[in-house]
Design a protein around this motif. Structure first.
Motif, PDB file in Angstrom:
ATOM      1  N   PHE A 295       0.888  -1.298  -0.052  1.00  0.00           N
ATOM      2  CA  PHE A 295       0.096  -0.017   0.035  1.00  0.00           C
ATOM      3  C   PHE A 295       0.804   1.189  -0.029  1.00  0.00           C
ATOM      4  CE2 PHE A 295      -1.967   3.528   2.472  1.00  0.00           C
ATOM      5  CZ  PHE A 295      -3.046   3.776   1.700  1.00  0.00           C
ATOM      6  N   GLY A 296       0.630   2.178  -0.948  1.00  0.00           N
ATOM      7  CA  GLY A 296       1.111   3.443  -0.813  1.00  0.00           C
ATOM      8  C   GLY A 296       0.644   4.380  -2.061  1.00  0.00           C
ATOM      9  N   VAL A 297       0.727   5.579  -1.819  1.00  0.00           N
ATOM     10  CA  VAL A 297       0.666   6.804  -2.865  1.00  0.00           C
ATOM     11  C   VAL A 297       1.954   7.295  -3.138  1.00  0.00           C
ATOM     12  CG1 VAL A 297      -0.980   8.722  -3.464  1.00  0.00           C
ATOM     13  CG2 VAL A 297      -1.787   6.872  -1.797  1.00  0.00           C
ATOM     14  N   TYR A 298       2.106   7.663  -4.372  1.00  0.00           N
ATOM     15  CA  TYR A 298       3.436   8.352  -4.662  1.00  0.00           C
ATOM     16  C   TYR A 298       3.057   9.148  -5.947  1.00  0.00           C
ATOM     17  CZ  TYR A 298       4.562   3.965  -2.715  1.00  0.00           C
ATOM     18  OH  TYR A 298       4.751   2.663  -1.757  1.00  0.00           O
ATOM     19  N   ILE A 299       4.009  10.368  -6.142  1.00  0.00           N
ATOM     20  CA  ILE A 299       3.889  11.255  -6.918  1.00  0.00           C
ATOM     21  C   ILE A 299       4.965  11.467  -7.824  1.00  0.00           C
ATOM     22  CG2 ILE A 299       4.587  13.122  -5.642  1.00  0.00           C
ATOM     23  CD1 ILE A 299       2.707  14.597  -6.834  1.00  0.00           C
ATOM     24  N   ASP A 300       4.805  11.414  -9.219  1.00  0.00           N
ATOM     25  CA  ASP A 300       6.085  11.564 -10.166  1.00  0.00           C
ATOM     26  C   ASP A 300       6.024  13.246 -10.795  1.00  0.00           C
ATOM     27  OD1 ASP A 300       7.746  11.709 -12.261  1.00  0.00           O
ATOM     28  OD2 ASP A 300       6.558  10.605 -13.551  1.00  0.00           O
ATOM     29  N   ASN A 301       6.867  13.750 -10.223  1.00  0.00           N
ATOM     30  CA  ASN A 301       7.120  15.531 -10.672  1.00  0.00           C
ATOM     31  C   ASN A 301       8.198  15.699 -11.752  1.00  0.00           C
ATOM     32  OD1 ASN A 301       5.305  16.128  -8.591  1.00  0.00           O
ATOM     33  ND2 ASN A 301       6.827  16.498  -7.127  1.00  0.00           N
ATOM     34  N   TYR A 302       7.977  16.719 -12.491  1.00  0.00           N
ATOM     35  CA  TYR A 302       8.897  16.779 -13.440  1.00  0.00           C
ATOM     36  C   TYR A 302       9.136  18.371 -13.489  1.00  0.00           C
ATOM     37  CZ  TYR A 302       5.014  18.756 -16.562  1.00  0.00           C
ATOM     38  OH  TYR A 302       4.171  19.333 -16.979  1.00  0.00           O
ATOM     39  N   HIS A 303      10.054  19.146 -14.026  1.00  0.00           N
ATOM     40  CA  HIS A 303      10.382  20.317 -14.308  1.00  0.00           C
ATOM     41  C   HIS A 303       9.450  20.877 -15.335  1.00  0.00           C
ATOM     42  CE1 HIS A 303      13.389  20.870 -11.517  1.00  0.00           C
ATOM     43  NE2 HIS A 303      14.308  19.905 -12.046  1.00  0.00           N
ATOM     44  N   CYS A 304       8.473  21.755 -15.060  1.00  0.00           N
ATOM     45  CA  CYS A 304       7.560  22.309 -16.000  1.00  0.00           C
ATOM     46  C   CYS A 304       7.806  23.815 -16.685  1.00  0.00           C
ATOM     47  CB  CYS A 304       5.984  22.141 -15.617  1.00  0.00           C
ATOM     48  SG  CYS A 304       5.925  22.996 -13.784  1.00  0.00           S
ATOM     49  N   ASP A 305       8.924  24.195 -16.469  1.00  0.00           N
ATOM     50  CA  ASP A 305       9.696  25.524 -17.177  1.00  0.00           C
ATOM     51  C   ASP A 305      11.059  25.220 -17.591  1.00  0.00           C
ATOM     52  OD1 ASP A 305      11.016  25.311 -14.800  1.00  0.00           O
ATOM     53  OD2 ASP A 305      11.243  27.552 -14.979  1.00  0.00           O
ATOM     54  N   VAL A 306      11.538  25.986 -18.589  1.00  0.00           N
ATOM     55  CA  VAL A 306      12.460  25.864 -19.331  1.00  0.00           C
ATOM     56  C   VAL A 306      13.874  26.170 -18.462  1.00  0.00           C
ATOM     57  CG1 VAL A 306      11.531  26.635 -21.521  1.00  0.00           C
ATOM     58  CG2 VAL A 306      12.429  28.463 -19.855  1.00  0.00           C
ATOM     59  N   ARG A 307      13.730  26.696 -17.175  1.00  0.00           N
ATOM     60  CA  ARG A 307      14.776  27.125 -16.603  1.00  0.00           C
ATOM     61  C   ARG A 307      14.978  25.926 -15.415  1.00  0.00           C
ATOM     62  NH1 ARG A 307      12.672  32.328 -13.611  1.00  0.00           N
ATOM     63  NH2 ARG A 307      10.804  30.937 -13.789  1.00  0.00           N
ATOM     64  N   ASP A 308      14.192  24.732 -15.708  1.00  0.00           N
ATOM     65  CA  ASP A 308      14.272  23.923 -14.434  1.00  0.00           C
ATOM     66  C   ASP A 308      14.151  24.392 -13.026  1.00  0.00           C
ATOM     67  OD1 ASP A 308      14.168  22.116 -16.716  1.00  0.00           O
ATOM     68  OD2 ASP A 308      16.309  21.793 -16.704  1.00  0.00           O
ATOM     69  N   VAL A 309      13.359  25.259 -12.965  1.00  0.00           N
ATOM     70  CA  VAL A 309      13.348  25.614 -11.393  1.00  0.00           C
ATOM     71  C   VAL A 309      12.198  25.214 -10.635  1.00  0.00           C
ATOM     72  CG1 VAL A 309      13.063  28.035 -10.279  1.00  0.00           C
ATOM     73  CG2 VAL A 309      14.455  27.928 -12.206  1.00  0.00           C
ATOM     74  N   VAL A 310      11.032  24.871 -11.087  1.00  0.00           N
ATOM     75  CA  VAL A 310       9.916  24.525 -10.521  1.00  0.00           C
ATOM     76  C   VAL A 310       9.549  23.378 -11.099  1.00  0.00           C
ATOM     77  CG1 VAL A 310       9.298  26.987  -9.726  1.00  0.00           C
ATOM     78  CG2 VAL A 310       8.321  25.869 -11.727  1.00  0.00           C
ATOM     79  N   SER A 311       8.733  22.501 -10.454  1.00  0.00           N
ATOM     80  CA  SER A 311       8.125  21.257 -10.683  1.00  0.00           C
ATOM     81  C   SER A 311       6.598  20.973 -10.771  1.00  0.00           C
ATOM     82  CB  SER A 311       8.607  20.119  -9.889  1.00  0.00           C
ATOM     83  OG  SER A 311       9.926  20.071  -9.938  1.00  0.00           O
TER      84      SER A 311
END
Length: 960
Positions: A295-311
């Protein structure tokens, strides 16, 4: 069956216990009851009155369901069935009072077998017993949880209230109800003979508990529930009522509710807000002590701006036992979500192995009923709801620890507490093969700064959170943290409209708390939500939209969500068939609504929509058409779509010339292939026919067009046809040429030209008297009027050179000549004679002349020398020898030098030339010999040639 009842003496004692908030009064009168078991009808018993007041119920629409009678009255004569001691003592809780009064001779008490909430109940069975007094203690209710409001609603009451506590013996028999009584909702309770020890207890129906006292005395205790105090949840959300383990009373709990949105921002189970910009896969929720398999809940994040600053969130992963559910954003920053289970795409709704997945407005919901939890995701935000009763103090991950205390929400996997949740979030990486750059245990040295370099003016959309649009929700959910997240998103990523996610998750949380806000229309289209054709947007729609199949079910949920719903006057056909219908008929694979009784054809099946379980009934579509036979070369059978009936194709014969064996012939120039198809056939017949053109040297010429044969002819193509060749005739005329040339010129053929050219073949010399003298190459001629002028023509490298030469005669003195000896030299110009005196001595003679060598000539006249003079030469008769005695002497050079001169050639170039210059001459003896006859002839020829050469040398081959 019924039991006869006889009467026997019984003693009765009354006891009264008072609690706050409710009163129970029991009055007994009549003769002393006694019981005996038989099959005779029941006799009347004295009247017994029991009065109970119920405790207050929890909040309407959100309280747990329990069985709780209101005021219960039992009347009528008692039916004694024996002599048993009986004790009646009410079990109460704080806020209630139970009063029991007994009067009259003997008490007969009826034990209720079932209980109905809020209704009057008469007991179907009776038991006679002796009433004794028993004191009971109050029951307390504890409330300690954190979390958020549940996704499912509960029907709640204040608990179960019974009139009295009754002690009975082992057996109880049921009797018929008196007229006017109310039947209870549960089954009739009967107890069988059991052997129990003191203080042993067990549950009867309708929140009634039986306790064995002693000596075969059983105490029946109804449970009374009192409203517990409402706690304050650390996450700021409202607590939810939860049924106690006994199933009778309820208590408050703070559900575990974690959310994430934007780029991304997190709100832990206990309401702690933080932002984290990692681009790996992380644990949102796992159990500390594993109770549920996988059992578990997981999240896959990615950089969503060209500067790779935020996800931004890309995939939400839910694992439960053998299934892994992935909710993946189909396109970045959209509400389009794909659902896979164990890496296989699935259609919604999906239900298998204890996991249910369905659409709820704009959300995709993963629900695990066994765990009473659900997970929602819409591509921009997620929420996780878990009951505190199952997961309290047993969660870890980026959502924190669910215990209604934010102090330990930033807990690391080793149990330590990090200084902030941004640091904690780094430690919850999991292995993801698609992200080799991420490694669990490898913690970044520092998080990138997301503070704008220059002050940023937040988007006006963020102001809506603090304004009047969301003001009705401020009392339920504080907007400050969502406002901070909105400002952050609008400053860091101003072009992605991520601030809409902060408003969306806040509105969703408000709706979860019962306050639905229609906010998108206030964003000037920035946060608008487009619906597919046939659907319309609603900010406050049902969690589960009513369908044709669920319209008869009673949906007690009052919560609302935003999304695309069927317009008014229509409803969704089914949860798995996304078609809005006006009438609930049938919807087939073509997704077209049909009414009951409607006949239609789909997938070449004749179908009819029938009301019933099967709905659409189909049978194969019948086609009536004769088969065609295609005979003849080139014909083949073809199937065409029938415009009148697409399921019944048309069979026809088509002609395909590529199937024909006859090939088109290759025709010669001037001819072309002509084909025609005879009537009723497919394959063509070929033949070569004239084109009506002329042909010359592998080229075709149209009539009246010029034809080039050669330069000497003008030709054109005529319309006349050669009967033998069937080609048009070419007519030609010779090009006219010039036949006259000037004197000295002759017509010579020119290669590549049709006409000859006048070419000079003789030298044309203009004499002193302006007459023309024409000489062939190699000829020379004296001037008719002056023998000292000689004209000559020489061909030098195909170039005619005409020369005029003047003969310079040596000095001549007639006085020194012997008479009669004067004559002309062979040149016909100079005179000579026999001298009177001695011979002229041999000496050097000078002259000025041009030097010509191999066609090249000196620029100027050159000083040339030669030996000339008379030497002693004689022939005398010798008497002694009786023969002629000869003495020969020749004037020859004795000393010479070599000189250089520059010659110019006809091509324009120059070259250096050497010649011999005589410095001195003298007479030198030579052999005297008699020439033979042929020698004489040769001598004459040589003399002539010598003379000619001398003349040529004299005239120097020059022209004036």
């Amino acid at each position: 069956s019924t039991s006869p009842v006889s009467t026997s003496p019984v003693t009765a004692t009354t006891s009264e216990v008072t609690e706050i908030g409710s009163t129970t009064k029991t009055t007994t009168s009549g003769p002393t009851p006694s019981r005996s078991t038989s099959t005779t009808p029941v006799t009347e018993t004295p009247v017994h009155e029991t009065t109970t007041t119920r405790a207050p119920s929890p909040p309407t629409g959100s309280s747990p369901t329990t069985s709780s009678p209101g005021t219960t009255t039992t009347s009528g004569p008692s039916s004694p069935t024996g002599t048993l001691p009986i004790s009646t003592t009410p079990f109460t809780r704080t806020g209630s009072t139970t009063k029991t009064t007994t009067s009259g001779p003997t008490l007969s008490v009826s034990t209720p077998s079932t209980t109905t909430v809020g209704t009057e109940t008469n007991t179907p069975g009776t038991t006679s017993a002796t009433v004794t007094t028993l004191t009971t203690s109050t029951h307390s209710v504890s409330t300690t949880t954190s979390g958020t409001t549940p996704t499912e609603s509960f029907t709640t009451t204040s608990g179960t209230t019974s009139s009295t506590f009754i002690t009975v013996n082992a057996t109880t028999t049921s009797t018929t109800l008196p007229p006017g009584s109310t039947t209870t909702s549960g089954p009739t309770a009967t107890s069988t003979a059991v052997t129990t020890s003191g203080s042993e207890s067990w549950w009867l129906c309708n929140c009634t508990k039986a306790i064995c006292i002693e000596d075969n005395i059983v105490q029946v205790i109804p449970v009374i529930c009192n409203p517990p105090p409402k706690p304050t949840c650390a996450n700021g959300l409202s607590p939810v009522p939860v049924i106690d383990e006994d199933g009778c009373c309820w208590h408050w709990e703070c559900d575990c509710y974690c959310t994430g949105w934007g780029d991304p921002h997190y709100m832990t189970f206990d309401g702690l807000y933080y932002s984290y910009q990692g681009n790996c896969t992380y644990v949102l929720v796992e159990e500390i002590n594993k109770k549920v398999d996988n059992f578990g809940v997981y999240i896959d994040n990615y950089h969503c701006d060209v500067r790779d600053v935020v996800s931004c969130p890309r995939t939400l992963i839910v694992r439960h036992e053998t299934q892994e559910v992935r909710l993946t954003t189909a396109q970045p920053n959209t509400l389009q979500v794909e659902v896979t289970v164990n890496n296989q795409l699935v259609a919604l709704p999906y239900k298998k192995f204890g996991v249910s997945i369905y659409e709820s407005g704009i959300n995709r919901v993963v629900e695990i009923p066994e765990l009473k939890m659900n997970v929602t995701y819409n591509g921009l935000s997620f929420s996780i709801r878990m009951p505190y009763s199952l997961f309290g103090n047993n969660t870890q991950g980026q959502c924190g620890t669910c215990n209604n205390n934010t102090a330990d929400d930033c807990m690391l996997p080793n149990g330590n507490i990090a200084a902030n949740c941004e640091t904690m979030a780094d430690h919850w990486q999991v292995v993801d093969p698609s992200k080799p750059q991420c490694s669990p245990g490898l913690v970044p040295t520092g998080s990138p700064s997301t503070t704008p370099i220059q002050p940023c003016k937040e988007s006006s959309i963020c102001e809506l959170l603090l304004g009047s649009v969301f003001k009705p929700c401020h009392a339920f959910v504080q907007p400050e943290k969502y406002y901070a997240a909105c400002v952050f998103d609008s400053c860091i990523l101003p072009n992605l409209d991520l601030e809409c996610s902060s408003l969306q998750i806040y509105a969703a949380t408000c709706a979860d708390q019962g306050m639905c806000i229609d906010w998108r229309k206030h964003t000037n289209g920035v946060c608008s939500h487009e619906c597919p054709p046939g659907k319309e947007y609603r900010a406050c729609g049902p969690i589960k939209e009513m369908t044709c199949k669920s319209r008869g079910q009673n949906n007690t949920s009052t919560k609302q969500v935003e999304g695309c719903f069927c317009p008014n006057g229509t409803m969704l056909y089914d949860s798995g068939v996304d078609v809005c219908v006006k009438t609930c008929g049938c919807v087939g694979v073509d997704m077209i609504p049909r009414e009951f009784g409607e006949e239609f054809t789909v997938d070449c099946q004749d179908c009819i929509c029938l009301e019933g379980e099967h709905g659409i009934v189909c049978k194969p579509h019948i086609c009536e058409q004769k088969k065609v036979t295609c005979d003849g070369e080139g014909f083949y059978e073809v199937t065409e779509v029938n415009p009148k009936d697409s399921c019944c194709p048309l069979f026809t014969c088509k002609c395909n010339t590529s199937l024909c064996t006859a090939k088109a012939p290759k025709c010669s120039l001037g001819f072309e292939v002509h084909s025609y198809i005879p009537s009723g056939q497919c394959c063509p017949v070929y033949q070569c026919v004239p084109k009506g053109v002329c042909v010359h040297e592998n080229a075709e010429f149209l009539p009246n067009s010029s034809v080039f044969v050669d330069k000497c002819q003008n030709c054109f193509c005529t319309n006349d046809v050669n009967v033998s060749t069937q080609l048009n005739i070419i007519s030609c005329e010779r090009v006219p040429c010039n036949t006259y040339c000037q004197p000295g010129y002759e017509i010579k053929p020119v290669k590549g030209e049709c006409c000859g050219k006048c070419v000079q073949t003789k030298c044309i010399i203009h004499t002193a008297d302006n007459s023309e003298l024409i000489l062939s190459p190699g000829d020379f001629k004296n001037d008719p009027h002056n023998n000292c002028t000689i004209y000559s023509c020489v061909d030098v490298h195909n170039q005619l050179i005409a020369s005029t030469s003047e003969i310079t005669c040596p000095a001549f003195n007639e006085d020194s000549c012997k008479p009669g000896t004067i004559s002309f030299l062979p040149n016909g110009c100079c005179r000579t004679c026999a001298p009177l005196d001695s011979r002229t001595p041999c000496s050097v003679r000078h002259r000025q002349d041009f030097i010509v060598h191999r066609g090249c000539r000196s620029v100027d006249r050159v000083d040339l020398t030669e030996c000339e003079g008379t030497c002693g030469t004689f022939s005398l008769y010798s008497a002694e020898a009786n023969s002629m005695d000869h003495s020969c002497s020749c004037c020859r050079e004795t000393r010479t030098t070599e000189k250089h001169v520059v010659l110019r050639c006809p091509g324009g170039h120059s070259k250096s030339h050497k010649y011999v210059y005589v410095e001195s001459c003298s007479c030198q003896d030579t052999e005297c010999s008699r020439p033979k006859s042929n020698e004489l002839q040769n001598n004459e020829e040589n003399d002539k040639a010598s003379t000619l050469n001398r003349i040529k040398r004299a005239i120097s081959l020059t022209s004036k």
